[in-house]
Design an enzyme around this catalytic site. Sequence first.
Site, short mmCIF file in Angstrom:
data_model
loop_
_atom_site.label_atom_id
_atom_site.label_comp_id
_atom_site.label_asym_id
_atom_site.label_seq_id
_atom_site.Cartn_x
_atom_site.Cartn_y
_atom_site.Cartn_z
N GLU A 43 -25.90 -29.93 -33.90
CA GLU A 43 -27.04 -29.49 -34.71
C GLU A 43 -26.68 -28.30 -35.58
O GLU A 43 -27.06 -28.23 -36.76
CB GLU A 43 -28.22 -29.11 -33.80
CG GLU A 43 -28.69 -30.22 -32.88
CD GLU A 43 -28.03 -30.18 -31.51
OE1 GLU A 43 -26.80 -29.99 -31.46
OE2 GLU A 43 -28.74 -30.33 -30.51
N ARG A 64 -26.28 -28.13 -39.77
CA ARG A 64 -27.00 -27.16 -40.60
C ARG A 64 -26.06 -26.40 -41.54
O ARG A 64 -26.37 -26.16 -42.70
CB ARG A 64 -27.74 -26.20 -39.68
CG ARG A 64 -28.52 -25.11 -40.42
CD ARG A 64 -27.97 -23.75 -40.05
NE ARG A 64 -28.74 -22.66 -40.60
CZ ARG A 64 -28.47 -21.39 -40.38
NH1 ARG A 64 -27.45 -21.06 -39.58
NH2 ARG A 64 -29.16 -20.44 -40.94
N ARG A 65 -24.85 -26.07 -41.07
CA ARG A 65 -23.89 -25.39 -41.94
C ARG A 65 -23.39 -26.34 -43.03
O ARG A 65 -23.10 -25.91 -44.15
CB ARG A 65 -22.72 -24.86 -41.11
CG ARG A 65 -23.13 -23.80 -40.10
CD ARG A 65 -21.94 -23.12 -39.44
NE ARG A 65 -21.31 -22.16 -40.34
CZ ARG A 65 -21.70 -20.90 -40.51
NH1 ARG A 65 -22.73 -20.45 -39.83
NH2 ARG A 65 -21.07 -20.09 -41.35
N CYS A 76 -29.31 -24.48 -28.69
CA CYS A 76 -29.72 -25.19 -29.90
C CYS A 76 -31.25 -25.24 -30.02
O CYS A 76 -31.79 -25.18 -31.12
CB CYS A 76 -29.15 -26.59 -29.92
SG CYS A 76 -27.36 -26.65 -30.16
#
Length: 659
Positions: free
Chosen positions: A331, A335-336, A454
């Site tokens: 996750e 996102r990065r 997370c």
Amino acid sequence: MPNKMKKLTKKKNKSTISKICKDLNKKNPVMILNETPHGFRCKEIGTFSTPNKTVFGVAMTVADMTFEGWGHSKREARASAARVCLAALLARAGHVLPDQTRAKDFTVDDTTPYPVSEFQCLESKSKIEEQTKQNAVTETAQSQIERNLPTSSLFGATAPTPASKSPINVLYENHPGLLFICTYGDGTPLDSAQVPLQLAHSMRFKVVCQIKEQKFEGYGSSKKLAKLAAARSALAVLEEGRADIADSLLPSGYLSQTLADHIANLVNSKFSEMMKNDVIHSKRKVLAGIVMTTDSKVDGAKVIAVATGTKCVSGEHMSVRGRAVNDCHAEVAARRCLQRHLYTQLLLYASQKDPRKPIPEADIEPAEGGGYRLRPDRQLHMYVSTAPCGDGRIFSPHEQLQHEPDRHPNRLARGQLRTKIESGEGTIPVKNCNSLLQTWDGVMQGERLLTMSCSDKVARWCVLGLQGSLMSTLLAPVYPTSIVLGSLLHPHHLYRAICGRIEAYISSLPPPYHLRRPLLARAASTEARTPTRAPSFSVCWACTNTAPEVLNATTGKLENGQPSLLCKQSMFARWQYLIKKLPPLQQSHPDGTSVSLPNHLDTLLYNEAKLLSPTYQVAKDRLFQAFEKAKLGRWIKKPLEQDQFVCELLSADPAALFT
């Protein structure tokens, strides 16, 4: 008697018939016939529907002789055909089967198959009757003992299990003539000479359900699960309403099942496509991805990011220059990868003469007063193959939801902030951590490096956005519209983990920050639990590049030792390039003074650059205060020295930096 039947019963007649009579006690007709020297071949000969049921027909061929059978299922039809064949064999040998004159009425609701005793020859029937009487006596005594046990009174009355039909049965009843086609996950036929090796465990098989002109796909670790997933996907459209009106019928807080299945399919298909020729790195335990839609429609949806991983960097491999990726969980890595895409979108505006001129094909647009924002018609959907680690996964998937509050003392740990364990899997509450303040020298000496779970990070993104503090100087908050899980979706627990536990405590958020409540959904093609050791690498792909990166999760760098394009140093270099060419968002300090960029940007430290977005910092403080007010623990930060570095890529080629 035809000549073919005579030839069939002459050879080894005595041994075959005696074996049949012996096995009729224990086995069904199909298994008995399969063990005879003759063998058999089956094929479907058709189906027909009654007002309540669907009837299947099977033709069974034995030594060029064909026998037909009909039943409410293919299995029952095969048993019926086998029974007819065995009747012919035994009749030739002088044995008798039960009365054949009673025709099975397939129009009634009773689907009970023939009793086992009806498939026995006369020699063994008397033995079966005696055994049946003995079993009846035993069962009666056993039931009497069970009535005297205090089990039911000790744990309360057992809730009756609601009767429900399988989605496959519902489809057969309401849509006769449908067709299920099964292949391997990548579309390879099942009779192919070579079995694909790079398929993920949860996408080993693919089943396409075709109803007239419509097709619905389902994936699973077995053919049965794939067929069930395809049936669920079909019912989501056919039973709950067509795709164009389904949204109005959805319960509040849930994403359309059709869109959820499409998002999951896009992410899984993209990962399979990337790993087609890489068997080693196709192994994974958790898969995550981000999909962008326009007006929440299936058409035009595109995959922005795909990532795998379940590990964090080892404490001894922390980088003081921002060259290591700390968290390689799927996750977080996805996102990065999304941030890489957003930086590339900002580059489109930085590359033109007037950075304030809108670009129609871009996903972002200029905001009033300066800076940029995500277009209003764009939505970001996050897919995760399982519930995020931490609070969102602290529940038993096989226990029924209790309507009354759970007063067990251990349940007080639900909602607590939790940290990931270095060099391991799973999380522990922050209240159980020895120290809430991490120091560089302490970690180097052997203290475990702690990373927030997370579930906690997703809760943070629902308040602060996915763009991060660095990009917040240029881009308005970017929130996830929905979260789609491949397995372990418990709506109550997931909602609590991502927003419910703080919604009563968070307040005074500075605009445009707010608490976003994403829509929830579970894909029809569910992920199977794989109790295997998780790999120590993370595959990361962003739509800005064709090839994925493979990170060593222990070191936080590429497998060749080079820094990743996802590391802080790379992100800082992109920000340094754009901040000099684009107008920043209008922001002010808590005391009301406006924010101005410093003159010495080249010597600016990474942690100082993040402070140039004071609105983001205020919203972050409100979030941390909400967790503490709710008595859920304190957010644990990394050692301060980790963000005290300068940009080392000031003269980097933009083509390589933003690729």
